[in-house]
Scaffold this motif. Structure first.
Motif, PDB file in Angstrom:
ATOM      1  N   PRO A  13       7.707  15.459  42.009  1.00 34.05           N
ATOM      2  CA  PRO A  13       8.578  14.299  42.233  1.00 34.05           C
ATOM      3  C   PRO A  13       7.839  13.018  42.594  1.00 34.05           C
ATOM      4  O   PRO A  13       8.349  11.925  42.351  1.00 34.05           O
ATOM      5  CB  PRO A  13       9.485  14.756  43.386  1.00 34.05           C
ATOM      6  N   ASP A  14       6.647  13.146  43.182  1.00 35.38           N
ATOM      7  CA  ASP A  14       5.907  11.957  43.597  1.00 35.38           C
ATOM      8  C   ASP A  14       4.926  11.479  42.526  1.00 35.38           C
ATOM      9  O   ASP A  14       4.067  10.635  42.790  1.00 35.38           O
ATOM     10  CB  ASP A  14       5.168  12.223  44.908  1.00 35.38           C
ATOM     11  N   GLN A  15       5.068  12.018  41.312  1.00 37.49           N
ATOM     12  CA  GLN A  15       4.212  11.628  40.187  1.00 37.49           C
ATOM     13  C   GLN A  15       5.077  11.162  39.022  1.00 37.49           C
ATOM     14  O   GLN A  15       6.230  11.577  38.885  1.00 37.49           O
ATOM     15  CB  GLN A  15       3.366  12.819  39.728  1.00 37.49           C
ATOM     16  N   PRO A  16       4.539  10.307  38.140  1.00 36.37           N
ATOM     17  CA  PRO A  16       5.309   9.924  36.945  1.00 36.37           C
ATOM     18  C   PRO A  16       5.694  11.158  36.142  1.00 36.37           C
ATOM     19  O   PRO A  16       4.984  12.175  36.162  1.00 36.37           O
ATOM     20  CB  PRO A  16       4.329   9.039  36.162  1.00 36.37           C
ATOM     21  N   PRO A  17       6.819  11.124  35.439  1.00 33.57           N
ATOM     22  CA  PRO A  17       7.251  12.296  34.668  1.00 33.57           C
ATOM     23  C   PRO A  17       6.185  12.750  33.671  1.00 33.57           C
ATOM     24  O   PRO A  17       5.506  11.934  33.047  1.00 33.57           O
ATOM     25  CB  PRO A  17       8.499  11.786  33.937  1.00 33.57           C
ATOM     26  N   VAL A 227      15.460  11.510  34.752  1.00 38.60           N
ATOM     27  CA  VAL A 227      14.437  11.093  35.721  1.00 38.60           C
ATOM     28  C   VAL A 227      15.093  10.615  37.013  1.00 38.60           C
ATOM     29  O   VAL A 227      14.629  10.906  38.116  1.00 38.60           O
ATOM     30  CB  VAL A 227      13.539   9.996  35.117  1.00 38.60           C
ATOM     31  N   SER A 232      10.979  16.039  36.798  1.00 35.48           N
ATOM     32  CA  SER A 232       9.549  15.749  36.878  1.00 35.48           C
ATOM     33  C   SER A 232       8.827  16.022  35.573  1.00 35.48           C
ATOM     34  O   SER A 232       7.663  15.621  35.408  1.00 35.48           O
ATOM     35  CB  SER A 232       8.898  16.592  37.979  1.00 35.48           C
ATOM     36  N   ALA A 265      10.377   6.474  30.653  1.00 32.70           N
ATOM     37  CA  ALA A 265      10.473   7.491  31.706  1.00 32.70           C
ATOM     38  C   ALA A 265       9.636   7.073  32.915  1.00 32.70           C
ATOM     39  O   ALA A 265      10.059   7.242  34.067  1.00 32.70           O
ATOM     40  CB  ALA A 265      10.015   8.847  31.187  1.00 32.70           C
ATOM     41  N   LYS A 266       8.465   6.510  32.662  1.00 31.73           N
ATOM     42  CA  LYS A 266       7.624   6.034  33.762  1.00 31.73           C
ATOM     43  C   LYS A 266       8.294   4.867  34.478  1.00 31.73           C
ATOM     44  O   LYS A 266       8.289   4.792  35.712  1.00 31.73           O
ATOM     45  CB  LYS A 266       6.257   5.621  33.236  1.00 31.73           C
ATOM     46  N   TRP A 269      11.054   6.163  36.682  1.00 28.52           N
ATOM     47  CA  TRP A 269      10.498   6.782  37.890  1.00 28.52           C
ATOM     48  C   TRP A 269      10.031   5.721  38.871  1.00 28.52           C
ATOM     49  O   TRP A 269      10.291   5.813  40.073  1.00 28.52           O
ATOM     50  CB  TRP A 269       9.345   7.708  37.498  1.00 28.52           C
ATOM     51  N   GLN A 270       9.359   4.688  38.370  1.00 29.63           N
ATOM     52  CA  GLN A 270       8.908   3.606  39.250  1.00 29.63           C
ATOM     53  C   GLN A 270      10.089   2.901  39.908  1.00 29.63           C
ATOM     54  O   GLN A 270      10.031   2.514  41.076  1.00 29.63           O
ATOM     55  CB  GLN A 270       8.069   2.601  38.459  1.00 29.63           C
ATOM     56  N   LEU A 272      12.878   4.131  40.810  1.00 26.16           N
ATOM     57  CA  LEU A 272      13.494   4.930  41.875  1.00 26.16           C
ATOM     58  C   LEU A 272      12.908   4.557  43.230  1.00 26.16           C
ATOM     59  O   LEU A 272      13.641   4.386  44.208  1.00 26.16           O
ATOM     60  CB  LEU A 272      13.270   6.417  41.615  1.00 26.16           C
TER      61      LEU A 272
END
Length: 350
Positions: A13-17, A227, A232, A265-266, A269-270, A272
């Motif tokens: 969860p703490d990394q880009p998908p 995401v 993840s 997707a990145k 995630w950013q 969020l």
């Protein structure tokens, strides 16, 4: 926080998908096409390219009895054996595909469909394994893969919660320490309304594993949305040409779409981020567009502030407008000039 590591890439969860491009049957019987798909997946920004390792005789029986006939969907009119004869990736290609991916610097692994496929992939030092949805009930296969000690991803299409737990227990019981699961709908293609993406956070809470999405819809909307719900990993079928006529081409992404998925997707995630009610860096320069209190006439020390003395205007460098009524009737401690900002230190007893 749950995480796994495939080929040096931390996934959680703490990394880009983590984006997996599924080559599947989209080589359409041509090694050159398979090699090109790997190149395009790397160019698009995918983290991994994934194969499927089986032969028709390792996945089904050469029978035309009714049980083995496909009567609807994309592959209607074929037997299972005919489909897998058409779709399989020849085993003699695997070494060339692995070498090509490694030369390009993209991770490559596969879905094995029986123990002999696992043995082949072990000889190639595959860094991870993916259990396909239809094999999620093959607990002996899951146990065999687990005993390799490699990270494992299990796709859960068609599986209910009990079957998912059984697959997890089989993997854990046979020694798998790095395990992830994918929410999946085993329709080809699958309509977005079947995906029920709210299942993803429930899976994360229920099973306590790194969780992602195996997406068989025909665009990226479902994947990007996942995401925001905690996915993840994202797996999508990938082809050079959706009109190529192969078994999986019609529901696969083309290169520009895969590149968009990797990018978006990145970004999702950013976006969020974290819980944060404070002023953001991009907002710092826009304080001038907020309202605040300014003097609209000159005042001398001891003068009383009244409604004609101050106004709530832009920019926002002064006291907030909520203090307007509190300063009315107060005296100024310093001389102030028209159009200057209202400051606490200029007002008596403020």
């Amino acid at each position: 926080m749950k995480k796994i590591n495939i080929d040096g890439r931390v996934i959680g969860p703490d990394q880009p998908p983590y984006i997996i491009a599924e080559l599947s049957a989209n080589h359409n019987g041509q090694l050159e096409t398979a090699l090109k798909i790997i190149e395009e997946a790397k160019r698009a920004g995918a983290d991994a390219i994934k194969l499927q390792t089986y032969r028709p005789d390792t996945i089904t029986l050469n029978s035309d009895l009714p049980d083995f006939q496909i009567t609807n969907g994309l592959w209607k009119g074929r037997t299972l054996y005919e489909l897998y004869e058409w779709a399989h990736t020849p085993w003699e290609w695997h070494q060339a595909l692995f070498e090509h991916a490694r030369k390009l610097g993209i991770t490559i692994f596969s879905s094995p469909f029986d123990t002999t496929a696992v043995d082949l992939l072990e000889d190639l030092n595959a860094p991870a394994y993916k259990i396909a949805s239809f094999e999620a009930v093959d607990l002996p296969l899951i146990e065999y893969v687990a005993r390799t000690g490699k990270p494992m991803i299990i796709s859960t299409g068609m599986a209910d919660a009990e079957e998912i737990q059984e697959a997890i227990d089989a993997a854990r019981g046979a020694g798998c320490e790095q395990l992830a699961i994918l929410h999946c709908v085993s329709g080809y293609p699958a309509p977005p309304e079947d995906y029920n993406l709210r299942t993803i956070p429930d899976m994360i809470e229920r099973f306590g594993l790194v969780t992602g999405l195996s997406d068989h819809t025909i665009d990226n909307t479902t994947a990007i949305t996942s995401v925001a719900l905690g996915a993840s990993l994202i797996e999508k079928h990938f082809t050079l040409d959706r009109n190529g006529g192969g078994p999986d081409d019609s529901f696969s992404l083309e290169p520009a779409e895969l590149a968009a998925l990797c990018r978006d997707a990145k970004t999702a995630w950013q976006a969020l981020g974290k819980v944060d009610y404070g002023r953001k860096s991009s907002e710092q320069g826009n304080v001038k567009f907020r309202r605040s209190l300014y003097f609209v006439e000159d005042l001398n020390v001891g003068d009383v502030i009244n409604h004609d003395s101050v106004r709530s205007v832009r920019p926002g460098y002064g006291m907030p407008p909520k203090f307007l009524e509190k300063i009315i009737g107060k005296k100024v401690k310093n001389n102030v000039i028209k159009h200057s900002v209202v400051k606490r230190e200029d007002i008596d007893e403020c």
